[in-house]
Design a protein around this motif. Sequence first.
Motif, short mmCIF file in Angstrom:
data_model
loop_
_atom_site.label_atom_id
_atom_site.label_comp_id
_atom_site.label_asym_id
_atom_site.label_seq_id
_atom_site.Cartn_x
_atom_site.Cartn_y
_atom_site.Cartn_z
N GLY A 1 22.00 49.72 31.06
CA GLY A 1 21.23 48.99 32.07
C GLY A 1 21.25 47.50 31.79
N ALA A 2 21.10 47.13 30.52
CA ALA A 2 21.12 45.72 30.14
C ALA A 2 22.48 45.09 30.45
N VAL A 3 23.56 45.82 30.22
CA VAL A 3 24.90 45.30 30.54
C VAL A 3 24.99 45.02 32.04
N GLY A 4 24.56 46.00 32.85
CA GLY A 4 24.63 45.83 34.30
C GLY A 4 23.81 44.65 34.78
N VAL A 5 22.59 44.54 34.31
CA VAL A 5 21.72 43.43 34.71
C VAL A 5 22.29 42.10 34.24
N PHE A 6 22.79 42.07 33.02
CA PHE A 6 23.36 40.83 32.47
C PHE A 6 24.55 40.36 33.32
N LEU A 7 25.42 41.29 33.71
CA LEU A 7 26.57 40.91 34.53
C LEU A 7 26.12 40.32 35.87
N LEU A 8 25.11 40.92 36.48
CA LEU A 8 24.63 40.43 37.77
C LEU A 8 23.92 39.07 37.64
N VAL A 9 23.14 38.91 36.59
CA VAL A 9 22.45 37.63 36.37
C VAL A 9 23.47 36.53 36.09
N ARG A 10 24.49 36.87 35.30
CA ARG A 10 25.53 35.88 35.00
C ARG A 10 26.25 35.45 36.28
N ALA A 11 26.52 36.39 37.19
CA ALA A 11 27.17 36.05 38.46
C ALA A 11 26.26 35.16 39.30
N LEU A 12 24.98 35.48 39.33
CA LEU A 12 24.02 34.67 40.08
C LEU A 12 23.95 33.25 39.53
N LEU A 13 23.91 33.13 38.22
CA LEU A 13 23.85 31.81 37.59
C LEU A 13 25.10 30.99 37.88
N SER A 14 26.24 31.66 37.99
CA SER A 14 27.48 30.96 38.34
C SER A 14 27.37 30.35 39.73
N TRP A 15 26.77 31.09 40.67
CA TRP A 15 26.59 30.56 42.03
C TRP A 15 25.65 29.37 42.02
N LEU A 16 24.62 29.44 41.18
CA LEU A 16 23.68 28.33 41.10
C LEU A 16 24.31 27.07 40.52
N LEU B 1 33.40 34.53 44.41
CA LEU B 1 33.35 35.77 45.18
C LEU B 1 34.02 36.92 44.41
N VAL B 2 35.16 36.64 43.81
CA VAL B 2 35.84 37.66 43.00
C VAL B 2 34.99 38.02 41.79
N ASN B 3 34.45 37.01 41.12
CA ASN B 3 33.60 37.24 39.95
C ASN B 3 32.38 38.08 40.31
N THR B 4 31.75 37.78 41.44
CA THR B 4 30.57 38.52 41.87
C THR B 4 30.93 39.96 42.23
N ALA B 5 32.04 40.13 42.94
CA ALA B 5 32.47 41.48 43.30
C ALA B 5 32.73 42.32 42.04
N LEU B 6 33.41 41.73 41.06
CA LEU B 6 33.66 42.45 39.81
C LEU B 6 32.36 42.78 39.08
N ALA B 7 31.44 41.84 39.06
CA ALA B 7 30.15 42.08 38.40
C ALA B 7 29.40 43.22 39.08
N VAL B 8 29.41 43.25 40.41
CA VAL B 8 28.71 44.31 41.15
C VAL B 8 29.38 45.66 40.89
N VAL B 9 30.70 45.70 40.93
CA VAL B 9 31.41 46.97 40.69
C VAL B 9 31.17 47.47 39.27
#
Length: 147
Positions: free
Chosen positions: A23-38, A67-75
């Motif tokens: 769960g921590a890996v999944g959340v970390f990947l999504l937070v990292r993608a969000l921070l990249s957008w910011l 967009l690619v980074n976010t898609a990979l993070a979500v998958v």
Amino acid sequence: MATPRSPLSGTPPALRAGLGLWGAVGVFLLVRALLSWLDFGTLRDRVTQVRDLPAGRAAAMVRDLLLVNTALAVVLAAGYLVLAWLVLRRRSWARIALTVLAAVHVLSVLAFGAWTASNLIVFVLVVLAWACFWRRSTSEWLSGERG
């Protein structure tokens, strides 16, 4: 009135720890993608300077990359979370699929030479989660053996 039983009751501690780590890996990947957008403006400015591109072209490149980074993070996050949940449902094949997904993820980081601090954190979390899911207690629980 009977109290509903938690899906975690009776599971070995290693499995519970592994679930938390996946769960921590999944959340970390999504937070990292969000921070990249910011950080879009900073990334655009860097690309503009390094590649000597107009701001519009640099912005398009950064947007495509994010967009690619976010898609990979979500998958990856969805894969880790769904497969971990399936292991909790005693689907032993999901543990193998989770191992393959994690191996592909780690090998792709190695192949692209993207060793950043955040990728190192992901690597450590993945290795720890994998180790928890392959402990003897987890294997016995998955096979229905009670200790």
